[in-house]
Design a protein around this motif. Structure first.
Motif, short mmCIF file in Angstrom:
data_model
loop_
_atom_site.label_atom_id
_atom_site.label_comp_id
_atom_site.label_asym_id
_atom_site.label_seq_id
_atom_site.Cartn_x
_atom_site.Cartn_y
_atom_site.Cartn_z
N UNK A 110 0.76 -1.43 0.03
CA UNK A 110 -0.17 -0.01 -0.09
C UNK A 110 0.95 1.23 -0.14
N UNK A 111 1.95 1.26 0.75
CA UNK A 111 2.83 2.44 0.90
C UNK A 111 3.78 2.44 -0.41
N UNK A 112 4.08 1.23 -0.71
CA UNK A 112 4.80 1.31 -2.29
C UNK A 112 3.85 1.96 -3.41
N UNK A 113 2.61 1.71 -3.27
CA UNK A 113 1.66 2.28 -4.50
C UNK A 113 1.56 3.91 -4.07
N UNK A 114 1.54 4.15 -2.73
CA UNK A 114 1.54 5.62 -2.35
C UNK A 114 2.71 6.21 -3.10
N UNK A 115 3.87 5.71 -2.97
CA UNK A 115 5.20 6.35 -3.55
C UNK A 115 5.01 6.61 -5.07
N UNK A 116 4.77 5.72 -5.71
CA UNK A 116 4.64 5.78 -7.25
C UNK A 116 3.64 6.53 -7.56
N UNK A 117 2.52 6.66 -7.04
CA UNK A 117 1.40 7.45 -7.26
C UNK A 117 1.58 8.95 -7.17
N UNK A 118 2.66 9.56 -6.14
CA UNK A 118 2.83 10.72 -5.95
C UNK A 118 3.82 11.14 -7.10
N UNK A 119 4.54 10.09 -7.74
CA UNK A 119 5.64 10.67 -8.53
C UNK A 119 7.17 10.20 -8.33
N UNK A 120 7.16 9.40 -7.22
CA UNK A 120 8.58 8.72 -6.93
C UNK A 120 8.96 7.87 -7.83
N UNK A 121 9.96 7.98 -8.45
CA UNK A 121 10.45 7.20 -9.85
C UNK A 121 11.52 6.24 -9.34
N UNK A 122 11.20 4.62 -9.73
CA UNK A 122 12.29 3.83 -9.26
C UNK A 122 13.64 3.96 -9.95
N UNK A 123 13.45 4.81 -11.14
CA UNK A 123 14.77 4.85 -11.83
C UNK A 123 15.57 5.82 -11.05
N UNK A 124 15.17 6.58 -10.44
CA UNK A 124 15.91 7.83 -9.86
C UNK A 124 15.94 7.55 -8.28
N UNK A 125 14.69 6.93 -7.51
CA UNK A 125 14.86 6.63 -6.29
C UNK A 125 15.01 4.96 -5.77
N UNK A 126 15.94 4.50 -5.01
CA UNK A 126 15.85 3.25 -4.63
C UNK A 126 14.96 2.97 -3.47
N UNK A 127 13.69 2.35 -3.87
CA UNK A 127 12.69 1.94 -2.78
C UNK A 127 13.04 0.68 -2.28
N UNK A 128 13.32 0.26 -0.88
CA UNK A 128 13.59 -0.76 -0.34
C UNK A 128 12.92 -1.13 0.99
N UNK A 129 12.84 -2.34 1.27
CA UNK A 129 12.21 -2.81 2.55
C UNK A 129 13.25 -3.28 3.63
N UNK A 130 13.00 -2.53 4.84
CA UNK A 130 13.93 -2.66 5.99
C UNK A 130 14.21 -4.13 6.22
N UNK A 131 13.26 -5.15 6.29
CA UNK A 131 13.55 -6.51 6.71
C UNK A 131 14.30 -7.07 5.74
N UNK A 132 14.55 -6.86 4.51
CA UNK A 132 15.36 -7.50 3.48
C UNK A 132 16.87 -7.08 3.68
N UNK A 133 17.11 -6.24 4.75
CA UNK A 133 18.29 -5.77 4.67
C UNK A 133 18.99 -5.91 6.27
#
Length: 339
Positions: free
Chosen positions: A68-91
């Motif tokens: 849901x949060x991931x969808x919010x990010x993309x909807x407001x204009x965050x671009x995965x080609x410029x911003x690295x979106x990652x999950x805390x528990x995967x790190x």
């Protein structure tokens, strides 16, 4: 004043997936993330582990809101080609750095953190306080330093977290064979704290006084209609007070025409401008802002497989980056690096 022309900057931001994002997130950080993502390397962390610090007995709440949060990010204009979106528990490096930092921070220092004190009181934890929640400033320090972030967009209520992070950086660097960790600075939004639609405190998911980015036309209409204005402004002809008036606070934050808002304030103070007119102006700009976000979000959340693939891709990139920081810290402490 932060100099954004100085290179290089690395930006780290993030959110706990305890629910959909709202207008407070938008003006507090999301708007800046979109504006800065083409200028500086930017990592955006979905902090699911920190979300569990006060939701440990309901992990499904956190798990169900990650995309849901991931969808919010993309909807407001965050671009995965410029911003690295990652999950805390995967790190895993973040958890290991947290453990290393916990050994150099006292309980009394964490308890003095005013943000932690306020949130403990707000949530009514008393002696039922989860240990993870008490030490989450240390986890945030691990997040910031693992990415080598020099800029962290935050609201003013998070400034004590930045201060504590830099204390940890100083202490850890003094223990290492050579400095590894980077100091950071806060990047405040022009609207660092947005009040809730009820006029109380800040807009917060836990207080239930939010307007989400996916709000419908009717939800926006109802929220604006119920907003607090000036209780002494009984007749349109009465002079009204702008300070503390939630409608004008929101107009300042969201209306695209600052001159028009300034003129409305002068008219309201003088008398002759009704609350209804002010609310109509606010609703118009909020409807215009949220309609395209709501539609893009609907498209994004319909394909959760694509969202998960983007999150996995960003987490793999972040994994390599954070592991390098962890290894440098461990070598500096004289600890063996096995993997």
């Amino acid at each position: 004043m932060t100099d954004l022309t100085r290179q290089p900057h690395v930006i780290l931001t993030g959110d706990r997936p305890t629910g959909q994002l709202h207008l407070g997130h938008y003006v507090g950080s999301l708007r800046q993330r979109v504006a800065l993502q083409t200028q500086h390397p930017q990592y955006i962390l979905i902090a699911d582990l920190q979300g569990l610090t006060d939701n440990g007995s309901q992990p499904q709440k956190i798990a169900s809101n990650v995309l849901e949060v991931m969808a919010d990010y993309l909807a407001v204009g965050i671009d995965p080609s410029h911003s690295t979106i990652c999950l805390q528990s995967a790190l895993p490096a973040l958890a290991e750095l947290t453990m290393l930092y916990m050994n150099i921070v006292t309980v009394s220092r964490v308890e003095r953190n005013p943000t932690v004190k306020n949130e403990i009181q707000q949530k009514g934890f008393a002696r039922s306080l989860p240990t993870g929640f008490l030490v989450y400033p240390i986890s945030q320090a691990a997040d910031i330093t693992a990415f080598g972030a020099s800029l962290v967009p935050v609201g003013d209520d998070q400034l004590p977290m930045i201060e504590q992070t830099n204390e940890i950086v100083h202490k850890m660097n003094s223990l290492l064979s050579e400095p590894v960790l980077r100091r950071c600075q806060a990047l405040l939004s022009p609207v660092s704290r947005l009040p809730g639609i009820d006029g109380n405190a800040k807009m917060s998911k836990s207080l239930g006084n939010t307007l989400t980015l996916s709000a419908t036309e009717e939800q926006i209409h109802k929220a604006v209609g119920a907003m607090y204005t000036d209780p002494q402004h009984l007749r349109i002809s009465d002079p009204g007070q702008v300070e503390g008036n939630v409608v004008f606070t929101y107009l300042d934050a969201f209306h695209p025409d600052a001159e028009k808002v300034a003129a409305m304030k002068a008219h309201y103070r003088q008398g002759g401008l009704g609350d209804r007119q002010c609310k109509m102006a606010l609703e118009e700009c909020l409807q215009a802002l949220l309609a395209p976000i709501r539609e893009r979000r609907k498209e994004m959340i319909a394909d959760k497989g694509a969202l998960l693939a983007l999150l996995k891709q960003g987490s793999e990139k972040a994994h390599d980056h954070t592991q390098k920081t962890l290894h440098a810290v461990k070598r500096g402490l004289g600890l063996p690096v096995m993997f």
